[in-house]
Enzyme design. Structure first.
Site, PDB file in Angstrom:
ATOM      1  N   HIS A 123      25.224  33.752  39.980  1.00  0.00           N
ATOM      2  CA  HIS A 123      25.190  32.630  40.909  1.00  0.00           C
ATOM      3  C   HIS A 123      25.244  33.180  42.331  1.00  0.00           C
ATOM      4  CE1 HIS A 123      29.452  33.599  40.801  1.00  0.00           C
ATOM      5  NE2 HIS A 123      29.541  33.026  42.002  1.00  0.00           N
ATOM      6  N   HIS A 151      25.154  37.426  48.624  1.00  0.00           N
ATOM      7  CA  HIS A 151      24.935  38.520  47.683  1.00  0.00           C
ATOM      8  C   HIS A 151      25.444  38.097  46.311  1.00  0.00           C
ATOM      9  CE1 HIS A 151      29.102  39.021  49.036  1.00  0.00           C
ATOM     10  NE2 HIS A 151      29.324  39.525  47.837  1.00  0.00           N
TER      11      HIS A 151
END
Length: 195
Positions: A90, A7
């Site tokens: 990221h 996530h």
């Protein structure tokens, strides 16, 4: 990192009470955004390739995610929440627990590699509980992109608050570079929240 645990953390809230979590969800419910696509490209390390602790995949079109993170922070500022550092989009794929050698050369091979794309259709308010075998995540609530809300026939999908209480864990659970100590505790691991 297990695939189902991957996530993006738009904002880490830390430990919060049930009462505050309900207020956070109410603020998040006011967010409106349109679905967007992101591409996964390149590989890097935090804090740096010479001393890696986290290996990540970067993003193309990450500015939409940055914009969403700023909106989340603005909505939660009245409740006293503030990001401790700017959001850098990221996806964490590995956590390195033990000291390792410089991996600059290995990462350079994948600096421009493309790993596919994904459509962002919702953001979720999540709870994480650290255990010896890794974090356990559960959804507290979700905010769907306008397009998804229309498809579902509702402006918002709100999942009621739920608290997952795991079995007791060792006194110190492993997470990233933190060590594990032996022994047991009668206390359940602490739960933290993030969006």
């Amino acid at each position: 990192v297990e695939i189902h645990n991957m996530h993006f953390t738009l904002m880490f809230l830390g430990e919060t009470s049930e009462e505050i979590a309900k207020k956070v969800q109410a603020q998040l419910d006011t967010i409106q955004f349109s679905a967007f696509d992101i591409g996964f490209v390149g590989v890097g390390a935090f804090p740096k390739p010479k001393f890696p602790r986290v290996i990540w995949i970067g993003l193309e079109n990450g500015e939409k995610l940055v914009e969403l993170a700023k909106i989340v922070e603005q909505k939660l500022a009245p409740l006293g929440f503030k990001s401790d550092k700017p959001f850098k989009p990221h996806a964490t794929i590995f956590r390195i627990k033990n000291k390792t050698d410089d991996i600059t050369d290995q990462l350079a091979k994948y600096a421009n590699a493309k790993f596919g794309s994904q459509r962002v259709l919702s953001i979720k308010f999540k709870q994480s509980v650290l255990t010896p075998s890794g974090p356990i995540y559960s959804d507290i609530g979700a905010i769907n992109a306008k397009e998804e809300a229309r498809k579902m026939g509702t402006e918002r999908l709100v999942i009621n608050w739920k608290r997952r209480v795991p079995t007791p864990a060792p006194k110190r659970a492993t997470f990233g570079a933190r060590p594990v100590s032996s022994g047991t505790s009668t206390k359940a691991p602490k739960a933290t929240k993030s969006i």
